[in-house]
Design a protein around this motif. Structure first.
Motif, PDB file in Angstrom:
ATOM      1  N   UNK A 294      16.107   6.404  -1.809  1.00  0.00           N
ATOM      2  CA  UNK A 294      15.562   6.214   0.354  1.00  0.00           C
ATOM      3  C   UNK A 294      15.623   5.374   0.506  1.00  0.00           C
ATOM      4  N   UNK A 295      15.666   4.493  -0.223  1.00  0.00           N
ATOM      5  CA  UNK A 295      16.384   3.176   0.975  1.00  0.00           C
ATOM      6  C   UNK A 295      17.677   3.301   1.482  1.00  0.00           C
ATOM      7  N   UNK A 296      18.079   3.704   0.786  1.00  0.00           N
ATOM      8  CA  UNK A 296      20.031   4.053   1.442  1.00  0.00           C
ATOM      9  C   UNK A 296      19.494   4.898   2.261  1.00  0.00           C
ATOM     10  N   UNK A 297      19.268   6.302   2.134  1.00  0.00           N
ATOM     11  CA  UNK A 297      18.925   7.705   3.533  1.00  0.00           C
ATOM     12  C   UNK A 297      18.328   6.737   3.998  1.00  0.00           C
ATOM     13  N   UNK A 298      16.884   6.118   4.230  1.00  0.00           N
ATOM     14  CA  UNK A 298      16.293   5.107   5.554  1.00  0.00           C
ATOM     15  C   UNK A 298      17.181   4.958   6.500  1.00  0.00           C
ATOM     16  N   UNK A 299      18.070   3.950   5.431  1.00  0.00           N
ATOM     17  CA  UNK A 299      19.504   3.383   6.764  1.00  0.00           C
ATOM     18  C   UNK A 299      19.884   3.867   7.201  1.00  0.00           C
ATOM     19  N   UNK A 300      20.119   5.148   6.692  1.00  0.00           N
ATOM     20  CA  UNK A 300      21.311   6.146   7.002  1.00  0.00           C
ATOM     21  C   UNK A 300      20.936   6.375   8.750  1.00  0.00           C
ATOM     22  N   UNK A 301      19.284   7.259   7.854  1.00  0.00           N
ATOM     23  CA  UNK A 301      19.246   8.042   9.442  1.00  0.00           C
ATOM     24  C   UNK A 301      18.351   6.377  10.538  1.00  0.00           C
ATOM     25  N   UNK A 302      18.684   5.495  10.550  1.00  0.00           N
ATOM     26  CA  UNK A 302      18.198   4.443  11.040  1.00  0.00           C
ATOM     27  C   UNK A 302      19.494   4.092  11.664  1.00  0.00           C
TER      28      UNK A 302
ATOM     29  N   UNK B 138       5.287   9.128  -6.199  1.00  0.00           N
ATOM     30  CA  UNK B 138       4.913  10.725  -6.009  1.00  0.00           C
ATOM     31  C   UNK B 138       5.700  10.753  -5.080  1.00  0.00           C
ATOM     32  N   UNK B 139       5.484  12.269  -4.606  1.00  0.00           N
ATOM     33  CA  UNK B 139       6.669  12.553  -3.078  1.00  0.00           C
ATOM     34  C   UNK B 139       6.319  11.519  -2.356  1.00  0.00           C
ATOM     35  N   UNK B 140       7.770  11.735  -1.593  1.00  0.00           N
ATOM     36  CA  UNK B 140       7.973  10.462  -0.551  1.00  0.00           C
ATOM     37  C   UNK B 140       8.165  11.187   0.594  1.00  0.00           C
TER      38      UNK B 140
ATOM     39  N   UNK C 242       1.093  -1.500   0.044  1.00  0.00           N
ATOM     40  CA  UNK C 242       0.068  -0.024   0.005  1.00  0.00           C
ATOM     41  C   UNK C 242       1.236   1.197  -0.005  1.00  0.00           C
ATOM     42  N   UNK C 243       1.587   1.077   1.212  1.00  0.00           N
ATOM     43  CA  UNK C 243       2.777   2.926   1.654  1.00  0.00           C
ATOM     44  C   UNK C 243       3.432   2.599  -0.610  1.00  0.00           C
ATOM     45  N   UNK C 244       4.415   1.474  -0.105  1.00  0.00           N
ATOM     46  CA  UNK C 244       5.555   1.475  -1.264  1.00  0.00           C
ATOM     47  C   UNK C 244       4.690   1.739  -2.839  1.00  0.00           C
ATOM     48  N   UNK C 245       3.725   1.366  -2.625  1.00  0.00           N
ATOM     49  CA  UNK C 245       3.031   1.056  -3.799  1.00  0.00           C
ATOM     50  C   UNK C 245       2.432   2.433  -4.584  1.00  0.00           C
TER      51      UNK C 245
END
Length: 235
Positions: free
Chosen positions: A164-172, A129-131, A121-124
């Motif tokens: 986005x996966x890499x950016x979010x991984x970095x944040x976490x 679109x803007x994330x 749902x969210x990913x698809x």
């Protein structure tokens, strides 16, 4: 919820399996799934029930998500995914917003509920679109909102989009919860399946500060010698 639905749940419930699931999903006081109630119904049966009751509207799905019973929430999410898959763009937006609101209200509140629904749902929905919403979720105090942000990127990874996966991984990288470590490591591993150079680029920059579980998940598919090098800090 109607009597036929409740009857169906009762028919396939398994008390002994419910006891095992209560322990497996950490439902005791102070644990991440405190107070969750299980009927002991396996996922294939839940999918069958969702298919049978796929015509429920959003208000009825909300009733399922409001339940303390884990399997009812899972069925509600399976129905929501089915509705999303058949929806036009307007209804997809409505379902996406319904999902995000449900997450913020702590209705999508276990790792299996997140993992089986967030990409669908969210990913698809966010593929084209803007994330920005993901970056709000990822800094939430809610474990489950953060995991939704991570798992949503699985849809992007499948499309060959890793940013986005890499950016979010970095944040976490500094997150304290092992359920986040596992989720991030999993997504990094999925990136590596598609482009190992991208994964290794991320790892070489960050592996020495990554939580151990996150690193182990990320390098799971590497040859043994390379895994040992990363784990010993000698890359």
């Amino acid at each position: 919820m109607n009597k036929e639905f409740e009857k169906k749940l009762k028919e396939v419930a398994d008390l002994e399996k419910a006891k095992l699931l209560q322990r497996f999903f950490k439902t005791e006081k102070g644990e991440y799934d405190e107070g969750d109630v299980f009927l002991g119904i396996v996922v294939p049966e839940l999918r069958k029930i969702a298919k049978e009751f796929c015509d429920l509207n959003l208000n009825e799905i909300q009733e399922l998500l409001d339940s303390k019973i884990h399997e009812k929430r899972m069925i509600g999410l399976f129905i929501l995914i089915k509705k999303y898959d058949k929806a036009d763009e307007l209804l997809k937006k409505q379902i996406f917003e319904f999902y995000i609101k449900s997450a913020k209200n702590n209705k999508i509140n276990n790792w299996d509920l997140v993992d089986l629904s967030a990409p669908n749902i969210v990913g698809n929905y966010l593929i084209d679109k803007n994330r920005n919403v993901l970056y709000k979720l990822v800094i939430s105090s809610s474990l489950w909102e953060k995991r939704i942000a991570v798992l949503a990127t699985f849809s992007f990874i499948r499309e060959g989009d890793f940013s986005d996966s890499l950016k979010i991984s970095k944040i976490l990288l500094g997150d304290k919860h092992d359920l986040i470590h596992k989720a991030v490591g999993w997504m990094l591993r999925e990136i590596g399946k598609r482009d190992v150079k991208v994964l290794e680029g991320f790892l070489k920059e960050n592996y020495k500060i990554m939580p151990r579980t996150m690193l182990r998940y990320a390098i799971e598919k590497f040859p043994e010698e390379k895994r040992k090098s990363y784990l010993s800090g000698k890359v």
